[in-house]
Design a protein around this motif. Structure first.
Motif, PDB file in Angstrom:
ATOM      1  N   THR A 256      53.545  29.760 110.595  1.00  0.00           N
ATOM      2  CA  THR A 256      54.120  29.637 109.250  1.00  0.00           C
ATOM      3  C   THR A 256      55.426  30.416 109.099  1.00  0.00           C
ATOM      4  N   ASN A 257      55.640  31.400 109.947  1.00  0.00           N
ATOM      5  CA  ASN A 257      56.842  32.227 109.802  1.00  0.00           C
ATOM      6  C   ASN A 257      57.880  31.901 110.859  1.00  0.00           C
ATOM      7  N   VAL A 258      58.402  30.688 110.780  1.00  0.00           N
ATOM      8  CA  VAL A 258      59.383  30.281 111.777  1.00  0.00           C
ATOM      9  C   VAL A 258      60.752  30.184 111.109  1.00  0.00           C
ATOM     10  N   GLY A 259      61.750  30.731 111.765  1.00  0.00           N
ATOM     11  CA  GLY A 259      63.113  30.648 111.256  1.00  0.00           C
ATOM     12  C   GLY A 259      63.985  29.897 112.254  1.00  0.00           C
ATOM     13  N   VAL A 260      65.112  29.381 111.744  1.00  0.00           N
ATOM     14  CA  VAL A 260      66.010  28.676 112.661  1.00  0.00           C
ATOM     15  C   VAL A 260      67.465  29.036 112.352  1.00  0.00           C
ATOM     16  N   ILE A 261      68.226  29.197 113.404  1.00  0.00           N
ATOM     17  CA  ILE A 261      69.678  29.349 113.268  1.00  0.00           C
ATOM     18  C   ILE A 261      70.290  28.119 113.898  1.00  0.00           C
ATOM     19  N   GLU A 262      71.193  27.491 113.175  1.00  0.00           N
ATOM     20  CA  GLU A 262      71.832  26.325 113.767  1.00  0.00           C
ATOM     21  C   GLU A 262      72.822  26.781 114.832  1.00  0.00           C
ATOM     22  N   ALA A 263      72.660  26.262 116.022  1.00  0.00           N
ATOM     23  CA  ALA A 263      73.470  26.711 117.145  1.00  0.00           C
ATOM     24  C   ALA A 263      74.947  26.416 116.903  1.00  0.00           C
ATOM     25  N   SER A 264      75.795  27.401 117.230  1.00  0.00           N
ATOM     26  CA  SER A 264      77.232  27.153 117.089  1.00  0.00           C
ATOM     27  C   SER A 264      77.833  26.799 118.450  1.00  0.00           C
ATOM     28  N   PHE A 265      76.965  26.551 119.442  1.00  0.00           N
ATOM     29  CA  PHE A 265      77.449  26.170 120.767  1.00  0.00           C
ATOM     30  C   PHE A 265      76.984  24.750 121.091  1.00  0.00           C
ATOM     31  N   ASP A 266      77.725  24.093 121.978  1.00  0.00           N
ATOM     32  CA  ASP A 266      77.273  22.787 122.448  1.00  0.00           C
ATOM     33  C   ASP A 266      76.148  22.999 123.427  1.00  0.00           C
TER      34      ASP A 266
END
Ligand code: GDD
Ligand code: MG
Length: 351
Positions: A256-266
């Motif tokens: 339930t405690n999942v976070g995401v960062i959108e990748a700034s790399f290809d």
């Protein structure tokens, strides 16, 4: 306090026949970079954590290969799994080892088979994820903007908080079928799971207790108390009995405690011949030829790979994979690339 774990125990079956059980793709220089995928991964991670704090988990069969390819590491940085049980047992094992060394440690878990060009951007994103999971109990993932309904990936649905850099994850769906993947793409708030995870070792161990309690109990009872020798015989005895399940199905779909960062790399998972085709230089009709001297006639979007340099003439194909490796030849429409796994098994059974 930061550690890295490289998962290098897969067989890369969708790259058959080049990737073989005896020499899987992570040990190949798939991109013609002068280094294997594993070596590239190690270098990338050594810019983020001390290189003595990078563990490589792999099947016992590949320990020699790892040592050969990474001659400078200590022997105890390579951890041998006596059986192939997918990524959930392997990650728990590494988390326990790291926790034992340093209960406050955070860790990044990375596959050994990815293409990432912009290492600076990668480092920046990973450090942000490390930060996010140290102040809070979070399982951090890195997400990649999806471009087509790939059924080989995990899909992360995030909460749409426009400004938040770290977004909370609503649902995690591993390898959806094609119509589902298509509907995810349409709906917008989805990212592909890059397969790179960042968390506290203590927190991920808790998650196993919650979601894979059987696995947790078997490991937990022993590993903290064992010396190296006892640990090896413990693994030999118990590892084969662990459930064969990936971290994605076993933990991430449920947590339930999942976070995401959108990748700034290809990013690309070099998972299939098609994904390799995307990364390599192409001729004017989008054909790629690896090793061979080729003549493509009325042919486009095709990837050809042979074991040695040969002359190949290909006429009248669009979107094909052609791979020849000493004793096997595969000719397959690119859209069916996920089926190589099944085809490989068929061949193994038959011959
Ligand atoms: N040590 C070890 N032991 N490593 C393993 C094992 C194992 O039993 N099984 C697989 N691996 C390694 C592979 O070598 C690879 O580097 C990594 O773990 C991921 O396994 P894959 O089999 O390549 O997973 P996938 O590509 O189907 O799916 C994962 O990655 C996708 C992105 O590349 C998932 O995390 C998906 O959600 C994700 O989108
Ligand atoms: Mg993969």
């Amino acid at each position: 306090d930061n550690y890295a774990v490289i998962m290098a125990g897969g067989v890369g079956s969708r790259f058959w026949p080049v990737s073989k059980t005896s020499y899987p793709k992570q040990f190949h220089d798939m991109l013609g970079a002068g280094k294997s995928l594993l070596q590239q991964t190690f270098l990338r991670l050594s810019k983020i954590v001390p290189s003595t704090q990078i563990l490589i988990l792999t099947n016992s069969e590949y320990v020699d290969l790892v040592n050969e390819q990474l001659p400078k590491i200590n022997k105890d940085q390579v951890i041998a799994e006596p059986a192939m049980r997918n990524t959930a047992p392997c990650i728990l094992l590494s988390a326990l080892k790291i926790y034992k060394e340093n209960p406050k440690a955070r860790m990044i878990v990375a596959p050994s088979d990815h293409w990432i060009e912009d290492e600076e951007a990668f480092t920046k994103d990973v450090n942000q994820a490390f930060e996010a999971c140290s102040s809070e109990d979070l399982l951090m993932t890195l997400g990649v903007k999806p471009t087509f309904p790939n059924t080989g990936y995990g899909y992360i649905r995030f909460k749409n908080e426009e400004s938040a850099h770290v977004k909370m994850v609503e649902t995690f769906t591993e390898k959806p079928d094609y119509p589902t993947a298509k509907s995810f793409l349409k709906s917008g708030n989805y990212l592909w799971n890059a397969g790179i995870f960042i968390w506290k070792s203590s927190y991920i161990i808790d998650q196993y207790q919650a979601y894979l309690p059987e696995m947790f109990t078997i490991f937990e009872k022993s590993l903290f108390k064992l010396n190296t020798k006892a640990e090896i015989s413990f693994l030999e005895e118990h590892y084969p009995s662990f459930e064969n399940i990936s971290i994605d199905y076993g933990i991430l779909e449920k947590a339930t405690n999942v976070g995401v960062i959108e990748a700034s790399f290809d990013w690309s998972d070099l998972g299939t011949w098609g994904s390799l085709h995307n990364q390599l230089p192409k001729d004017e009709h989008e054909n790629v030829s690896i090793n061979a001297q080729s003549i493509f006639i009325e042919t486009s979007n095709t990837i050809l790979r042979t074991s040695k340099d040969k002359v190949a003439v290909i006429k009248g194909l669009d979107n094909y994979i052609i791979v020849e490796d000493e004793d096997s030849l595969v000719i397959l429409p690119k859209q069916d690339e996920q089926e190589i796994k099944t085809i490989r098994n068929l061949v193994m059974d038959k011959f």
